[in-house]
Design an enzyme around this catalytic site. Structure first.
Site, short mmCIF file in Angstrom:
data_model
loop_
_atom_site.label_atom_id
_atom_site.label_comp_id
_atom_site.label_asym_id
_atom_site.label_seq_id
_atom_site.Cartn_x
_atom_site.Cartn_y
_atom_site.Cartn_z
N SER A 194 15.54 -51.12 -34.43
CA SER A 194 16.32 -49.87 -34.39
C SER A 194 17.80 -50.21 -34.57
CB SER A 194 16.12 -49.22 -33.02
OG SER A 194 17.11 -48.23 -32.80
N TYR A 239 16.71 -49.82 -23.99
CA TYR A 239 16.15 -49.70 -25.36
C TYR A 239 16.96 -50.58 -26.32
CZ TYR A 239 14.41 -47.54 -29.66
OH TYR A 239 13.84 -47.32 -30.91
N1 LIG Z 1 11.56 -42.24 -34.24
C1 LIG Z 1 12.75 -42.78 -34.50
O1 LIG Z 1 13.73 -42.09 -34.82
C2 LIG Z 1 12.92 -44.28 -34.43
C3 LIG Z 1 14.17 -44.82 -34.75
C4 LIG Z 1 14.34 -46.20 -34.73
C5 LIG Z 1 13.27 -47.01 -34.38
N2 LIG Z 1 12.08 -46.45 -34.05
C6 LIG Z 1 10.98 -47.33 -33.68
O2 LIG Z 1 9.85 -47.01 -34.46
C7 LIG Z 1 8.66 -47.33 -33.75
C8 LIG Z 1 7.70 -46.15 -33.75
O3 LIG Z 1 8.33 -45.07 -33.12
P1 LIG Z 1 7.80 -43.58 -33.26
O4 LIG Z 1 8.97 -42.76 -33.58
O5 LIG Z 1 6.61 -43.53 -34.13
O6 LIG Z 1 7.42 -43.32 -31.73
P2 LIG Z 1 6.27 -42.44 -31.06
O7 LIG Z 1 5.92 -41.31 -31.96
O8 LIG Z 1 6.73 -42.17 -29.69
O9 LIG Z 1 5.04 -43.46 -31.03
C9 LIG Z 1 5.10 -44.60 -30.22
C10 LIG Z 1 3.78 -45.33 -30.29
O10 LIG Z 1 3.84 -46.46 -29.43
C11 LIG Z 1 2.67 -46.50 -28.63
N3 LIG Z 1 2.96 -47.11 -27.34
C12 LIG Z 1 3.96 -46.82 -26.48
N4 LIG Z 1 3.90 -47.58 -25.40
C13 LIG Z 1 2.83 -48.40 -25.57
C14 LIG Z 1 2.25 -49.42 -24.79
N5 LIG Z 1 2.76 -49.76 -23.58
N6 LIG Z 1 1.16 -50.06 -25.27
C15 LIG Z 1 0.65 -49.72 -26.45
N7 LIG Z 1 1.15 -48.78 -27.25
C16 LIG Z 1 2.23 -48.11 -26.80
C17 LIG Z 1 2.26 -45.04 -28.49
O11 LIG Z 1 0.88 -44.89 -28.30
P3 LIG Z 1 0.19 -44.57 -26.90
O12 LIG Z 1 1.00 -43.54 -26.23
O13 LIG Z 1 -1.19 -44.20 -27.28
O14 LIG Z 1 0.20 -45.89 -26.20
C18 LIG Z 1 2.63 -44.47 -29.87
O15 LIG Z 1 1.57 -44.65 -30.77
C19 LIG Z 1 9.13 -47.76 -32.35
O16 LIG Z 1 9.21 -49.17 -32.32
C20 LIG Z 1 10.52 -47.17 -32.25
O17 LIG Z 1 11.34 -47.87 -31.33
C21 LIG Z 1 11.87 -45.11 -34.07
#
Ligand SMILES: NC(=O)c1ccc[n+]([C@@H]2O[C@H](COP(=O)([O-])OP(=O)(O)OC[C@H]3O[C@@H](n4cnc5c(N)ncnc54)[C@H](OP(=O)(O)O)[C@@H]3O)[C@@H](O)[C@H]2O)c1
Length: 267
Positions: free
Chosen positions: A149, A162
């Site tokens: 990120s 984070y």
């Molecule tokens: N969205 C953004 O704007 C953004 C920006 C920069 C970086 N990112 C990064 O992109 C990645 C994906 O984010 P996203 O936006 O798709 O988030 P999201 O929609 O909240 O999805 C997060 C995923 O992580 C899984 N997860 C969370 N805690 C977990 C655990 N303890 N063990 C196993 N699985 C776990 C969740 O599944 P369960 O709940 O089923 O476990 C879910 O599938 C992350 O690394 C995030 O930091 C996102």
């Protein structure tokens, strides 16, 4: 929007996507399946994992899933063993699972919340790499793609855990790349910017004043579709990925967008 991105031939490869049940993880799982990979999903919510596994199978590929918390080493180790029995050894690891954590300044942040966030966002990717890179090295090819990120370099008040977890993930990427140099296994971090996923919805739904920037970004239409970041992750699974081992690749960087075939972003 992603039609011009070259699709590598991933037939015969096994990919493991953490957090593959929703958001960017689900989009990446489907993108990899469309390139021919068999796909394993690891997360905590079984219904989400089962749904995405069904969609992988609809694309003609084998799928498996494991319910596990990436913060727990034994659970990760055992899940990877189950997945390898079902699909074969993991060739591609997408370290995507993460949480945005609570919003609190460091002065008042609960130490348990700090530890829990670091355990998921930083220990988790290490555990998943620890469980998979040995077999990648033995077979002389592999990819570890860590989803990082911009917060790794631009701390946001209230989100220090984070930011620190993602800064650690960037350095884990460099350490992996250094240790795996010459093995055929590339380790790359991908910084996707703001994506239109549940994580963003929760951030902008928070009443904390520091989260205003996420509300403004949403109103201004600045969020990118997760499928675009998934297309870049998939592209890095191809031969071009070898050029980026040890690097932090931004979805917003004009050079990488041009090379990968993604459209230029408006300035
Ligand atoms: N969205 C953004 O704007 C953004 C920006 C920069 C970086 N990112 C990064 O992109 C990645 C994906 O984010 P996203 O936006 O798709 O988030 P999201 O929609 O909240 O999805 C997060 C995923 O992580 C899984 N997860 C969370 N805690 C977990 C655990 N303890 N063990 C196993 N699985 C776990 C969740 O599944 P369960 O709940 O089923 O476990 C879910 O599938 C992350 O690394 C995030 O930091 C996102």
């Amino acid at each position: 929007m992603t039609e011009r991105v070259e699709v590598p031939d991933l037939r015969g490869r096994v990919a493991l996507v953490t957090g593959g049940g929703r958001g960017l993880g689900a989009a990446t799982a489907l993108a990899l399946a469309e390139a021919g990979a068999d796909v394993a999903l690891l997360g905590r919510s079984e219904p989400h994992l089962a749904t995405v596994a069904g969609a992988v199978r609809q694309r003609g590929r084998h799928a498996a899933w494991a319910v596990a918390d990436v913060a727990l080493w034994e659970a990760v180790r055992d899940s990877v063993a189950e997945i390898s029995d079902a699909l074969g050894p993991v060739d591609i690891l997408i370290n995507n699972a993460a949480v945005e954590g609570v919003t609190s300044h460091l002065e008042t942040l609960d130490p348990d919340e700090w530890a829990a966030e670091l355990a998921i966002n930083l220990n988790g990717p290490f555990y998943c790499a620890r469980a998979t890179i040995g077999s990648m090295r033995e077979r002389g090819w592999g990819r570890v793609l860590n989803v990082t990120s911009g917060a790794a370099i631009r701390p946001l008040p209230g989100k220090a855990a984070y930011s620190v977890s993602k800064a650690g993930l960037d350095q884990l990427t460099r350490a992996l790349a250094a240790e795996l140099a010459g093995s055929g296994v590339a380790a790359i971090a991908v910084s996707p910017g703001m994506l239109d996923t549940g994580m963003q919805a929760r951030l902008r739904g928070s009443p904390a004043p520091e989260m205003e920037l996420f509300r403004q970004a949403h109103s201004a239409g600045m969020l990118r579709p997760p499928e675009e970041a998934a297309a870049l992750l998939r592209w890095l699974c191809g031969p071009h990925g070898d050029d980026y081992s040890g690097q932090i690749v931004s979805l917003h960087a004009p050079d990488i967008r041009a090379r990968a075939g993604l459209p230029a972003l408006a300035r």
